[in-house]
Write a protein that holds these residues in place. Structure first.
Motif, PDB file in Angstrom:
ATOM      1  N   ASN A 127      41.826  14.290  79.162  1.00 15.26           N
ATOM      2  CA  ASN A 127      42.684  15.268  79.754  1.00 15.26           C
ATOM      3  C   ASN A 127      41.803  16.215  80.688  1.00 15.26           C
ATOM      4  O   ASN A 127      40.766  16.587  80.330  1.00 15.26           O
ATOM      5  N   TYR A 128      42.218  16.631  81.749  1.00 18.08           N
ATOM      6  CA  TYR A 128      41.728  17.542  82.663  1.00 18.08           C
ATOM      7  C   TYR A 128      42.593  18.752  82.854  1.00 18.08           C
ATOM      8  O   TYR A 128      43.732  18.861  82.660  1.00 18.08           O
ATOM      9  N   SER A 129      41.937  19.884  83.479  1.00 18.58           N
ATOM     10  CA  SER A 129      42.723  20.871  83.379  1.00 18.58           C
ATOM     11  C   SER A 129      43.556  21.528  84.615  1.00 18.58           C
ATOM     12  O   SER A 129      44.433  22.097  84.582  1.00 18.58           O
ATOM     13  N   SER A 130      43.095  20.794  85.887  1.00 20.35           N
ATOM     14  CA  SER A 130      43.674  21.413  87.043  1.00 20.35           C
ATOM     15  C   SER A 130      44.909  20.675  87.307  1.00 20.35           C
ATOM     16  O   SER A 130      45.027  19.331  86.968  1.00 20.35           O
ATOM     17  N   SER A 131      45.621  21.166  87.860  1.00 24.30           N
ATOM     18  CA  SER A 131      47.227  20.566  88.170  1.00 24.30           C
ATOM     19  C   SER A 131      47.195  20.267  89.872  1.00 24.30           C
ATOM     20  O   SER A 131      47.944  19.610  90.282  1.00 24.30           O
ATOM     21  N   VAL A 132      46.103  20.575  90.453  1.00 22.65           N
ATOM     22  CA  VAL A 132      45.967  20.298  91.864  1.00 22.65           C
ATOM     23  C   VAL A 132      45.741  18.851  92.052  1.00 22.65           C
ATOM     24  O   VAL A 132      45.385  17.986  91.134  1.00 22.65           O
ATOM     25  N   SER A 133      45.740  18.231  93.350  1.00 21.07           N
ATOM     26  CA  SER A 133      45.638  16.857  93.578  1.00 21.07           C
ATOM     27  C   SER A 133      44.027  16.584  92.951  1.00 21.07           C
ATOM     28  O   SER A 133      43.145  17.329  93.629  1.00 21.07           O
ATOM     29  N   VAL A 134      43.949  15.441  92.339  1.00 21.87           N
ATOM     30  CA  VAL A 134      42.620  15.007  91.924  1.00 21.87           C
ATOM     31  C   VAL A 134      42.307  13.454  92.010  1.00 21.87           C
ATOM     32  O   VAL A 134      43.436  12.719  92.159  1.00 21.87           O
ATOM     33  N   TYR A 135      41.037  13.002  91.950  1.00 29.39           N
ATOM     34  CA  TYR A 135      40.819  11.796  91.823  1.00 29.39           C
ATOM     35  C   TYR A 135      39.816  11.579  90.242  1.00 29.39           C
ATOM     36  O   TYR A 135      39.430  12.648  89.894  1.00 29.39           O
TER      37      TYR A 135
END
Lengths: 114, 114
Positions: free
Chosen positions: A24-32
């Motif tokens: 799981n990752y924290s950011s909701s912005v566009s990610v790779y």
């Protein structure tokens, strides 16, 4: 800053059984999103990656991962593991696509039991 | 075939020594990185470089410096080694920041400071 959580530090599984390694990752912005694998006494190798398009991505050795934006997850799965899959697996996230802001999880050690 | 080469697989140094870890890549990549890998902590970025003679601090730069005199070579320097710098060190390289989607890793250098 981005944070990446791999909930399981160690996962033992019998040969030919299915496995899921969670990320799981924290950011909701566009990610790779990436999964890297580290075999004993070796460096990291890219296993698979999500950049855009289909949310399900596959590797050449039978692993797959699904990008779930609503749950900010990128879990790694394999329906039937082999002894040779024993390794440490790292989930990584990049916010801008550049490798200079690549954030790694703490790793999951997968041990396949004969 | 893509290659990132670290000069040593294993090093043992004494406290207070100056230590050089060397990394060479043959892919003409602009970006190079030094990570430290410790159990339970994953990979932590020490320094990175996006061009010759350019460097940026990562998450844990204290006690380290770097040198990039040529595009293909990125050196990590421990000015005065301490026992808490005993760790696995991983070098990586990646292409241009715009559109970079993958970092390539060396085999790692396991440094023990006694």
């Amino acid at each position: 800053a981005q944070s990446v959580t791999q909930l399981d530090s160690q996962v033992p599984v019998f040969e030919e059984a299915p496995v899921e390694l969670r990320c799981n990752y924290s950011s909701s912005v566009s990610v790779y999103l990436f999964w890297y694998v580290q075999y004993p006494n070796q460096g990291l190798q890219l296993l698979l990656k999500y950049l855009s398009g289909s949310t399900l991505v596959e590797s050449i050795n039978g692993f797959e991962a699904e990008f779930n934006k609503s749950q900010t997850s990128f879990h790694l799965r394999k329906p039937s593991v082999h002894i040779s899959d024993t390794a440490e697996y790292f989930c990584a996230v990049s916010e801008g696509g550049g490798a200079n802001n690549l954030f790694f999880g703490t790793g999951t050690r997968l041990t396949v039991i004969p | 075939d893509v290659k990132v080469t670290q000069s040593s697989r294993y090093l043992v140094k004494r406290t207070g020594e100056k230590v050089f870890l060397e990394c060479v890549q043959d892919m003409d990549h602009e970006n190079m990185f030094w990570y430290r890998q410790d159990p339970g902590l994953g990979l932590r970025l020490i320094y990175f470089s996006y061009d010759v003679k350019m460097k940026e601090k990562g998450d844990i730069p204290e006690g380290y410096s770097v040198s990039r005199e040529k595009k293909e070579r990125f050196s990590l320097i421990l000015e005065s080694a301490s026992t808490n710098q005993t760790s696995m060190y991983l070098c990586a390289s990646a292409g241009p920041t715009e559109g970079t989607t993958e970092a390539f890793f060396g085999q790692g250098t396991r440094l023990t400071v006694v």
